[in-house]
Scaffold this active site. Sequence first.
Site, PDB file in Angstrom:
ATOM      1  N   ASP A  62      -7.144   3.076  -3.178  1.00 52.10           N
ATOM      2  CA  ASP A  62      -7.894   3.140  -1.920  1.00 52.10           C
ATOM      3  C   ASP A  62      -8.186   4.606  -1.607  1.00 52.10           C
ATOM      4  O   ASP A  62      -7.262   5.409  -1.466  1.00 52.10           O
ATOM      5  CB  ASP A  62      -7.071   2.501  -0.788  1.00 52.10           C
ATOM      6  CG  ASP A  62      -7.839   2.409   0.536  1.00 52.10           C
ATOM      7  OD1 ASP A  62      -8.995   2.861   0.601  1.00 52.10           O
ATOM      8  OD2 ASP A  62      -7.260   1.859   1.506  1.00 52.10           O
ATOM      9  N   LYS A  76      -9.891  -6.972   8.084  1.00 49.20           N
ATOM     10  CA  LYS A  76      -8.875  -6.605   9.076  1.00 49.20           C
ATOM     11  C   LYS A  76      -9.345  -7.178  10.400  1.00 49.20           C
ATOM     12  O   LYS A  76     -10.489  -6.914  10.816  1.00 49.20           O
ATOM     13  CB  LYS A  76      -8.751  -5.076   9.191  1.00 49.20           C
ATOM     14  CG  LYS A  76      -8.197  -4.414   7.936  1.00 49.20           C
ATOM     15  CD  LYS A  76      -8.129  -2.907   8.056  1.00 49.20           C
ATOM     16  CE  LYS A  76      -7.518  -2.306   6.790  1.00 49.20           C
ATOM     17  NZ  LYS A  76      -7.622  -0.823   6.756  1.00 49.20           N
ATOM     18  N   LYS A 105      -2.970   5.155  -2.704  1.00 47.92           N
ATOM     19  CA  LYS A 105      -4.003   5.973  -2.074  1.00 47.92           C
ATOM     20  C   LYS A 105      -4.403   7.068  -3.059  1.00 47.92           C
ATOM     21  O   LYS A 105      -3.546   7.605  -3.778  1.00 47.92           O
ATOM     22  CB  LYS A 105      -3.462   6.590  -0.782  1.00 47.92           C
ATOM     23  CG  LYS A 105      -3.135   5.556   0.299  1.00 47.92           C
ATOM     24  CD  LYS A 105      -4.390   4.896   0.859  1.00 47.92           C
ATOM     25  CE  LYS A 105      -4.038   3.956   2.009  1.00 47.92           C
ATOM     26  NZ  LYS A 105      -5.219   3.333   2.602  1.00 47.92           N
ATOM     27  N   ASP A 165     -13.857  -1.618   2.970  1.00 50.41           N
ATOM     28  CA  ASP A 165     -12.944  -1.728   4.105  1.00 50.41           C
ATOM     29  C   ASP A 165     -13.681  -1.174   5.330  1.00 50.41           C
ATOM     30  O   ASP A 165     -14.347  -1.929   6.055  1.00 50.41           O
ATOM     31  CB  ASP A 165     -11.653  -0.947   3.778  1.00 50.41           C
ATOM     32  CG  ASP A 165     -10.659  -0.826   4.927  1.00 50.41           C
ATOM     33  OD1 ASP A 165     -10.974  -1.241   6.058  1.00 50.41           O
ATOM     34  OD2 ASP A 165      -9.548  -0.298   4.716  1.00 50.41           O
ATOM     35  N   LYS A 225      -1.117  -1.049  -4.425  1.00 56.82           N
ATOM     36  CA  LYS A 225      -2.279  -0.212  -4.076  1.00 56.82           C
ATOM     37  C   LYS A 225      -1.784   1.206  -3.868  1.00 56.82           C
ATOM     38  O   LYS A 225      -0.771   1.434  -3.207  1.00 56.82           O
ATOM     39  CB  LYS A 225      -2.917  -0.797  -2.817  1.00 56.82           C
ATOM     40  CG  LYS A 225      -3.697   0.148  -1.935  1.00 56.82           C
ATOM     41  CD  LYS A 225      -4.480  -0.671  -0.889  1.00 56.82           C
ATOM     42  CE  LYS A 225      -4.678   0.105   0.398  1.00 56.82           C
ATOM     43  NZ  LYS A 225      -5.362  -0.709   1.433  1.00 56.82           N
ATOM     44  N   SER A 241       0.863  -1.179   0.000  1.00 54.57           N
ATOM     45  CA  SER A 241       0.000   0.000   0.000  1.00 54.57           C
ATOM     46  C   SER A 241       0.901   1.231   0.000  1.00 54.57           C
ATOM     47  O   SER A 241       1.672   1.437   0.943  1.00 54.57           O
ATOM     48  CB  SER A 241      -0.885  -0.030   1.252  1.00 54.57           C
ATOM     49  OG  SER A 241      -1.667   1.145   1.342  1.00 54.57           O
ATOM     50  N   GLY A 259      -4.326  -4.040   6.002  1.00 57.05           N
ATOM     51  CA  GLY A 259      -3.255  -3.730   6.954  1.00 57.05           C
ATOM     52  C   GLY A 259      -3.538  -2.431   7.678  1.00 57.05           C
ATOM     53  O   GLY A 259      -4.277  -1.577   7.196  1.00 57.05           O
ATOM     54  N   GLU A 277     -11.032   0.720  -3.402  1.00 51.93           N
ATOM     55  CA  GLU A 277     -11.357   0.427  -2.008  1.00 51.93           C
ATOM     56  C   GLU A 277     -12.032   1.643  -1.370  1.00 51.93           C
ATOM     57  O   GLU A 277     -11.548   2.767  -1.497  1.00 51.93           O
ATOM     58  CB  GLU A 277     -10.048   0.080  -1.284  1.00 51.93           C
ATOM     59  CG  GLU A 277     -10.196  -0.531   0.087  1.00 51.93           C
ATOM     60  CD  GLU A 277      -8.824  -0.858   0.699  1.00 51.93           C
ATOM     61  OE1 GLU A 277      -7.839  -0.984  -0.053  1.00 51.93           O
ATOM     62  OE2 GLU A 277      -8.746  -0.963   1.930  1.00 51.93           O
TER      63      GLU A 277
END
Length: 384
Positions: A189, A263, A164, A239, A162, A136, A291, A214
Site C-alpha cells: 500500500d 471503508k 506499506k 482506496d 500488507k 497491515s 481499516g 493499493e
Amino acid sequence: MQLTKVVARRIRMDLKHPFQTSFSTQTDREVLVLEAHGDDGTIGYGESVAGRDPFYSEETVSTTAVMLKELLVPMLFETTLDHPDEVSQLFKSVRRNNMAISAIEGAMWDLFAKQRGESLSHAYGGTKTQVEVGVSIGLQPTDNVLVEKVAAAVDAGFKRIKMKVKPGRDVEMIRAVRREFADVMLMVDANSAYTLNDTGLLRQFDEFNLMMIEQPLAHDDIVDHAVLQKAIETPICLDESIHSTEDARKAIGLGACQIINIKTGRVGGLTAAKALHDLCADSGIPVWCGGMLETGIGRAHNIAMSTLPNFVLPGDTAPSANYWAEDIIVPEVTMNRGVIDVPDRPGMGFDINHDVLDQFTLSTEAWIPSGAAADHKKESTYVS
Ligand code: OSB
Ligand code: MG
C-alpha cells in the site's frame, strides 16, 4: 427509530506500536465515539474514523464533531426513520463529510439491529459466519525488522500480509520479504506516494507476484491510475480515490483498478458501502474491507460489513490486540488462524467496556432534541 439523545465522546488511545505510512507516523488515535439513544433506552454505537490531522482525507476528528453537532444530528432529530438505510437518504444533499455521516449512520445501524434483536451482520444482509483477516504492517526502520514482523504475522495465521511502501522503501524491501516468504499472500500500500513518473519503478514490482498494489498514485486520481494499470501487471486496488458508487463506476470503466478496498467511513456508511459492494460484484471486481486503526466499535462494524458475499479477499480487520493494550469493547475482537467468527448477538455483538472508555475520554458532548424548529442549527441543545 426515535432518538432521545446523541452523545459524542472524543477519546484518545495509544497504539501498541507506532504505525508509519508514506504520509505520517501515528503513535495514538483520537476517535469520536457516538451513542445514539433510542426512545426504548437502547443505545447504538458508532465511530468516526477521521484522524486528528487531514492527512488521509480532508476530514478530521474536529470536522466530524462540528458537522454532527451543527447539522447531521439536528437533521436526524427532526425526522423519524424506520430503517437505517434512510440515514444516507436524509443526508443526500450534504456534500462529502462521509466520515461524519458514517459515524452516526453506524450508530443508527447498531441501534436498529439491537432493537430488532438481530445481529448487525444479519440486519445488514450479510451472509458469512466467519471473515478472513489480513494485517497491515507499517514502514519499519530496516528490512530485517520488517521481515521479523512479517514472520510473526505469518505465524499468527493472518491470511494476507500488507506492507506499506514509499519511494526508497520499495523494490529491495519487497524483495527481502519475498525471499523469505515465497508463497505468502503479499500486497503493498503506497498511500499515494508515487506519480506516473515512477511507472518504470512500479513495473519492477511485477516480479514479486503481489496480490495488488493499493493506491500508488494521487489520493484524488483515477485517470492516471488507468494509465498506470495498462503499464503494470500487478493489479491496482483503489482506496483513497473511491468515495462513492459513482467514483467506482468511473474507475472500473476506465480500467483504473482491478480491486477496490471499501471503508465505511470513506464512502459514507454501511448503506453506501453495500451499494458500492453490489456495483463491484456486478462488475466482477472483488472487494475487501479496509481499516483505519479502528477501536473495537468501528472494528465490529467492519466485521459486519465483511459478511457481504463479494468481500472475497481478506480485510484489514486484525484483532484488537494488534493495535491496543486494552480495547473499549468486551470481549475484544479475537482471531483464530486468520479467521474471525462473526458475532450473532444483537447489534454489533460486543459490549462497551465503560471503565476503559471513561479512562480514554478527553471530552463529552450530549445533544437532545428540542422540538420542531425553523432553524434546527439553533435547536440542538447542549446539555453537558
Ligand atoms: O491506507 O489502508 C490505509 C490506516 C490509516 C489510514 C489509512 C490506512 C491505514 C491502514 C491500517 O493501512 C489498516 C488497519 O486498520 O489495520
Ligand atoms: Mg490504503
